[in-house]
Design an enzyme around this catalytic site. Structure first.
Site: not given
Ligand code: DX5
Ligand code: ZN
Length: 217
Positions: A7, A32, A34, A36, A65, A67, A136, A141-144, A174-176, A196
């Site tokens: 991502s 990927h 994102d 938003m 994706h 959002m 999800m 909303g956020f990475g990491g 997607d996520g973590g 990501g």
């Molecule tokens: C979060 C995004 C993800 C994000 C994942 O809302 O949809 O695609 O980039 O990031 P990581 O892998 O850091 O959780």
């Molecule tokens: Zn995503």
């Protein structure tokens, strides 16, 4: 089918060309992206112009994706910008069947996304129409963010539903996701792994992709 989708949310946008080249050389299967809107989720990223510019940089499949609220207003524009896969949130769509068909009519693959608190039960009627389901495993909303552990059982439940309905739907998560949980998720039936922070936040992103690919091979 097992695919890795880095991502770009966690990439350095000022170095986007070299970052995409680096993950491509490392064997990334998709990119990927994102989108938003600051309304459906509490963060803002980019729109179709960025997707079109990235399209010029790479031959990788672009997995967009959305959002955003009222996704039906924008899917055609994202398809025109070069999106190969477009996913929309169940929680953002009033007429999901129409929207999935709208995406397919553009030639893109259509995905339906579920937030962590939404049960896979809502997918019963849309499963035969969607190309893929994106689960999800963090709140969007956020990475990491930290992986929500109940997502593994959710993937297993969805895998069983897909088998029962005998559809060709594939599962993206997607996520973590990182090297510590990717194998477990693969065993639970996930086909496409978005990552990501695990990729772009690691000391050696290329090596991380290689490790991830080995774990799901
Ligand atoms: C979060 C995004 C993800 C994000 C994942 O809302 O949809 O695609 O980039 O990031 P990581 O892998 O850091 O959780
Ligand atoms: Zn995503």
């Amino acid at each position: 089918m097992k695919l890795i989708a880095p991502s770009v949310l966690s990439a350095d946008f000022s170095q986007i060309a070299s970052q995409i080249e680096m993950i491509t050389d490392a064997g990334a299967d998709l990119l990927h992206l994102d989108v938003m809107d600051g309304h459906f989720v509490p963060n803002i990223t980019f729109g179709p112009k960025m997707v079109a510019d990235i399209r010029k940089l790479t031959k990788l499949t672009l997995d967009v994706h959305l959002m955003i609220s009222e996704p039906e207003k924008y899917v055609n524009e994202f398809a025109k910008a070069g999106a190969d896969w477009i996913s929309v949130h169940h929680e953002a769509s009033k007429h999901l069947n129409r929207l999935v068909n709208q995406i397919k009519d553009t030639g893109a693959k259509a995905g339906v996304v579920l937030n962590p608190a939404t049960s896979v039960d809502v997918l019963e009627e849309i499963l035969p129409y969607a190309d893929f389901i994106l689960l999800m495993s963090v709140n969007p909303g956020f990475g990491g963010q930290k992986f929500i552990t109940t997502s593994t059982a959710k993937a297993k439940k969805l895998s069983a539903m897909i088998k029962e309905q005998n559809t060709k739907t594939f599962i993206e998560m997607d996520g973590g996701i990182g090297i510590e949980n990717i194998k477990m998720l693969s065993d639970a039936g996930v086909n496409v792994f978005v990552a990501g922070n695990a990729v772009f936040g690691s000391a050696d992103p290329a090596e991380t992709i290689t490790k991830m690919k080995k774990l799901i091979a």
